[in-house]
Design a protein around this motif. Structure first.
Motif, PDB file in Angstrom:
ATOM      1  N   THR A  62      28.190 -48.164 -32.320  1.00  0.00           N
ATOM      2  CA  THR A  62      27.326 -46.942 -32.166  1.00  0.00           C
ATOM      3  C   THR A  62      27.683 -45.916 -33.109  1.00  0.00           C
ATOM      4  OG1 THR A  62      29.169 -46.336 -30.532  1.00  0.00           O
ATOM      5  CG2 THR A  62      27.500 -47.530 -29.601  1.00  0.00           C
ATOM      6  N   LEU A  63      28.810 -45.631 -33.531  1.00  0.00           N
ATOM      7  CA  LEU A  63      29.021 -44.525 -34.567  1.00  0.00           C
ATOM      8  C   LEU A  63      28.176 -44.679 -35.701  1.00  0.00           C
ATOM      9  CD1 LEU A  63      30.917 -42.270 -35.600  1.00  0.00           C
ATOM     10  CD2 LEU A  63      32.345 -44.190 -36.443  1.00  0.00           C
ATOM     11  N   ILE A  64      28.064 -45.897 -36.468  1.00  0.00           N
ATOM     12  CA  ILE A  64      27.379 -46.202 -37.432  1.00  0.00           C
ATOM     13  C   ILE A  64      25.760 -45.726 -37.076  1.00  0.00           C
ATOM     14  CG2 ILE A  64      26.354 -47.619 -39.174  1.00  0.00           C
ATOM     15  CD1 ILE A  64      29.297 -48.756 -39.311  1.00  0.00           C
ATOM     16  N   GLY A  65      25.207 -46.783 -36.024  1.00  0.00           N
ATOM     17  CA  GLY A  65      23.946 -46.672 -35.535  1.00  0.00           C
ATOM     18  C   GLY A  65      23.550 -45.198 -35.404  1.00  0.00           C
ATOM     19  N   LEU A  66      24.197 -44.644 -34.265  1.00  0.00           N
ATOM     20  CA  LEU A  66      23.753 -43.461 -33.800  1.00  0.00           C
ATOM     21  C   LEU A  66      23.924 -42.233 -34.938  1.00  0.00           C
ATOM     22  CD1 LEU A  66      25.405 -43.201 -30.188  1.00  0.00           C
ATOM     23  CD2 LEU A  66      22.930 -43.893 -30.797  1.00  0.00           C
ATOM     24  N   GLY A  67      24.929 -42.340 -35.768  1.00  0.00           N
ATOM     25  CA  GLY A  67      24.930 -41.366 -36.810  1.00  0.00           C
ATOM     26  C   GLY A  67      23.845 -41.591 -37.601  1.00  0.00           C
ATOM     27  N   ALA A  68      23.181 -42.852 -37.870  1.00  0.00           N
ATOM     28  CA  ALA A  68      22.166 -42.733 -38.641  1.00  0.00           C
ATOM     29  C   ALA A  68      20.856 -42.248 -38.107  1.00  0.00           C
ATOM     30  CB  ALA A  68      21.735 -44.441 -39.301  1.00  0.00           C
ATOM     31  N   THR A  69      20.937 -42.458 -36.994  1.00  0.00           N
ATOM     32  CA  THR A  69      19.778 -41.829 -35.818  1.00  0.00           C
ATOM     33  C   THR A  69      19.856 -40.402 -35.961  1.00  0.00           C
ATOM     34  OG1 THR A  69      19.693 -44.023 -34.451  1.00  0.00           O
ATOM     35  CG2 THR A  69      18.759 -41.808 -33.417  1.00  0.00           C
ATOM     36  N   ALA A  70      20.941 -39.731 -35.681  1.00  0.00           N
ATOM     37  CA  ALA A  70      21.238 -38.334 -35.788  1.00  0.00           C
ATOM     38  C   ALA A  70      20.703 -37.788 -37.241  1.00  0.00           C
ATOM     39  CB  ALA A  70      22.716 -38.139 -35.743  1.00  0.00           C
ATOM     40  N   GLN A  71      21.231 -38.476 -37.991  1.00  0.00           N
ATOM     41  CA  GLN A  71      20.679 -37.871 -39.505  1.00  0.00           C
ATOM     42  C   GLN A  71      19.099 -37.941 -39.332  1.00  0.00           C
ATOM     43  OE1 GLN A  71      22.814 -38.751 -42.943  1.00  0.00           O
ATOM     44  NE2 GLN A  71      24.170 -39.878 -41.880  1.00  0.00           N
ATOM     45  N   SER A  72      18.571 -39.102 -39.072  1.00  0.00           N
ATOM     46  CA  SER A  72      16.923 -39.120 -39.105  1.00  0.00           C
ATOM     47  C   SER A  72      16.377 -38.121 -38.264  1.00  0.00           C
ATOM     48  CB  SER A  72      16.507 -40.503 -38.650  1.00  0.00           C
ATOM     49  OG  SER A  72      17.147 -41.571 -39.554  1.00  0.00           O
ATOM     50  N   LEU A  73      16.780 -37.776 -37.138  1.00  0.00           N
ATOM     51  CA  LEU A  73      16.473 -36.736 -36.346  1.00  0.00           C
ATOM     52  C   LEU A  73      16.674 -35.292 -36.883  1.00  0.00           C
ATOM     53  CD1 LEU A  73      15.230 -36.137 -33.608  1.00  0.00           C
ATOM     54  CD2 LEU A  73      17.725 -35.687 -32.525  1.00  0.00           C
ATOM     55  N   ILE A  74      17.596 -34.976 -37.385  1.00  0.00           N
ATOM     56  CA  ILE A  74      17.912 -33.771 -37.990  1.00  0.00           C
ATOM     57  C   ILE A  74      17.035 -33.577 -39.478  1.00  0.00           C
ATOM     58  CG2 ILE A  74      19.571 -32.215 -39.438  1.00  0.00           C
ATOM     59  CD1 ILE A  74      21.883 -34.016 -37.538  1.00  0.00           C
ATOM     60  N   SER A  75      16.748 -34.368 -40.048  1.00  0.00           N
ATOM     61  CA  SER A  75      16.100 -34.235 -41.314  1.00  0.00           C
ATOM     62  C   SER A  75      14.495 -34.628 -40.937  1.00  0.00           C
ATOM     63  CB  SER A  75      16.586 -35.347 -42.335  1.00  0.00           C
ATOM     64  OG  SER A  75      16.405 -36.633 -42.015  1.00  0.00           O
ATOM     65  N   HIS A  76      14.109 -34.957 -40.029  1.00  0.00           N
ATOM     66  CA  HIS A  76      12.820 -35.307 -39.719  1.00  0.00           C
ATOM     67  C   HIS A  76      12.276 -36.509 -40.377  1.00  0.00           C
ATOM     68  CE1 HIS A  76      12.900 -31.912 -37.007  1.00  0.00           C
ATOM     69  NE2 HIS A  76      13.142 -31.143 -37.999  1.00  0.00           N
ATOM     70  N   LYS A  77      12.907 -37.351 -41.064  1.00  0.00           N
ATOM     71  CA  LYS A  77      12.594 -38.347 -41.825  1.00  0.00           C
ATOM     72  C   LYS A  77      13.130 -39.833 -41.312  1.00  0.00           C
ATOM     73  CE  LYS A  77      13.001 -35.834 -46.081  1.00  0.00           C
ATOM     74  NZ  LYS A  77      13.924 -35.672 -47.529  1.00  0.00           N
ATOM     75  N   SER A  78      12.229 -40.366 -40.490  1.00  0.00           N
ATOM     76  CA  SER A  78      12.754 -41.627 -39.901  1.00  0.00           C
ATOM     77  C   SER A  78      11.853 -42.682 -39.984  1.00  0.00           C
ATOM     78  CB  SER A  78      12.627 -41.182 -38.168  1.00  0.00           C
ATOM     79  OG  SER A  78      12.915 -42.628 -37.558  1.00  0.00           O
ATOM     80  N   ASP A  79      11.935 -43.824 -40.269  1.00  0.00           N
ATOM     81  CA  ASP A  79      11.189 -44.909 -40.620  1.00  0.00           C
ATOM     82  C   ASP A  79      11.981 -46.162 -40.125  1.00  0.00           C
ATOM     83  OD1 ASP A  79      12.132 -46.859 -43.047  1.00  0.00           O
ATOM     84  OD2 ASP A  79      12.617 -44.639 -43.311  1.00  0.00           O
ATOM     85  N   ALA A  80      11.275 -47.364 -39.532  1.00  0.00           N
ATOM     86  CA  ALA A  80      11.647 -48.443 -38.824  1.00  0.00           C
ATOM     87  C   ALA A  80      12.710 -49.179 -39.731  1.00  0.00           C
ATOM     88  CB  ALA A  80      10.472 -49.431 -38.352  1.00  0.00           C
ATOM     89  N   LEU A  81      12.298 -49.228 -40.892  1.00  0.00           N
ATOM     90  CA  LEU A  81      13.160 -50.117 -42.011  1.00  0.00           C
ATOM     91  C   LEU A  81      14.468 -49.664 -42.208  1.00  0.00           C
ATOM     92  CD1 LEU A  81      13.389 -52.343 -43.921  1.00  0.00           C
ATOM     93  CD2 LEU A  81      12.490 -51.075 -45.782  1.00  0.00           C
ATOM     94  N   THR A  82      14.366 -48.132 -42.443  1.00  0.00           N
ATOM     95  CA  THR A  82      15.912 -47.574 -42.636  1.00  0.00           C
ATOM     96  C   THR A  82      16.921 -47.611 -41.260  1.00  0.00           C
ATOM     97  OG1 THR A  82      14.806 -45.928 -44.001  1.00  0.00           O
ATOM     98  CG2 THR A  82      17.174 -45.338 -43.155  1.00  0.00           C
TER      99      THR A  82
END
Length: 252
Positions: free
Chosen positions: A22-42
């Motif tokens: 969860t630390l790695i997965g949610l950390g990546a999700t949080a960064q995507s949310l903050i940067s407004h840059k999210s895609d399914a592959l990443t």
């Protein structure tokens, strides 16, 4: 008589493995949310990496379940001890909660800067999954079904992939996520959603449980159903048919 440390070791392994997941997965999700840059592959690649590391750390001690759905499936189809089921699920859920806490400690200021108008705080999207109920349930069942077939096949004693199981399972998770939906809307793991959801409720309010028509039950029920179906298909259809053909080849 086994020492308390030896008895507790599998539970600690599940706790640490799920924490890393969860630390790695949610950390990546949080960064995507903050940067407004999210895609399914990443996102899928990040969660696949998280699965690999979580299993690699824990598999030699606890079997590397790091997922209540896997634990239930192992109990039903692999003679996993009933005495350990509750302890494993508790350790996994606490690990996921702690992983969410660590993510929040790293990103709290940035998450709190996200503009909030009405309803659920947008920062909670870093911690919970969300979707419409029935499409979400179908997605959870389907993706977990695919992933658990891979789990049972790769971890089989006769599998050539057993020695690289964590890496193979991380790739399987990435593939299952990409095939169905972005992991921002998928859990495949009841602990991955419920533990962080409890944390999000403490940090941002109890509305996280009412979100999307009380969606919280979907990432619990969906992975459990998918895991049971996937384990059944592998153990009773694929594996037994393979054993039959191997016996014919051996002349038995």
């Amino acid at each position: 008589m086994a020492s308390l440390r030896n008895v507790a070791a599998p539970y600690w392994a599940e706790f640490i493995g799920t924490l890393l997941l969860t630390l790695i997965g949610l950390g990546a999700t949080a960064q995507s949310l903050i940067s407004h840059k999210s895609d399914a592959l990443t996102s899928s690649a990040a969660w696949g990496t998280a699965v690999t590391l979580g299993i690699w750390v824990s598999e030699h001690v606890s079997g590397g379940h790091i997922n209540p759905a896997i634990t239930i499936a192992r109990f039903l189809f692999s003679n996993f001890s009933l005495r350990q089921v509750v302890g494993y699920i508790a350790a996994q859920t606490l690990g996921a909660f702690t992983g969410a806490l660590l993510v929040w400690l790293n990103f709290a200021s940035s998450l709190n800067e996200i503009k909030h108008k009405d309803g659920i705080h947008p920062a909670t999207r870093a911690f919970i999954t969300s979707n419409d109920t029935w499409p979400g349930l179908v997605n959870e069942i389907t993706a977990t079904f695919v992933f658990v077939i891979a789990v049972f096949a790769i971890s089989d004693q006769t599998s050539n992939a057993k020695n690289i199981a964590p890496l193979a399972l991380g790739l399987a998770f990435t593939g299952a996520s990409l095939a169905v939906s972005s992991p921002l809307a998928l859990a495949l793991n009841p602990a991955r959603d419920f533990g962080p959801r409890v944390f999000a409720a403490l940090a941002y309010g109890l509305d996280v449980f009412a979100d999307h028509s009380f969606y919280f039950w979907v990432p619990i029920a969906g992975p459990l159903i998918g895991a049971i179906l996937g384990a059944f298909v592998y153990e009773w259809l694929v594996k037994r048919d393979a054993e039959y053909h191997h016996s014919l080849e051996d002349g038995n």
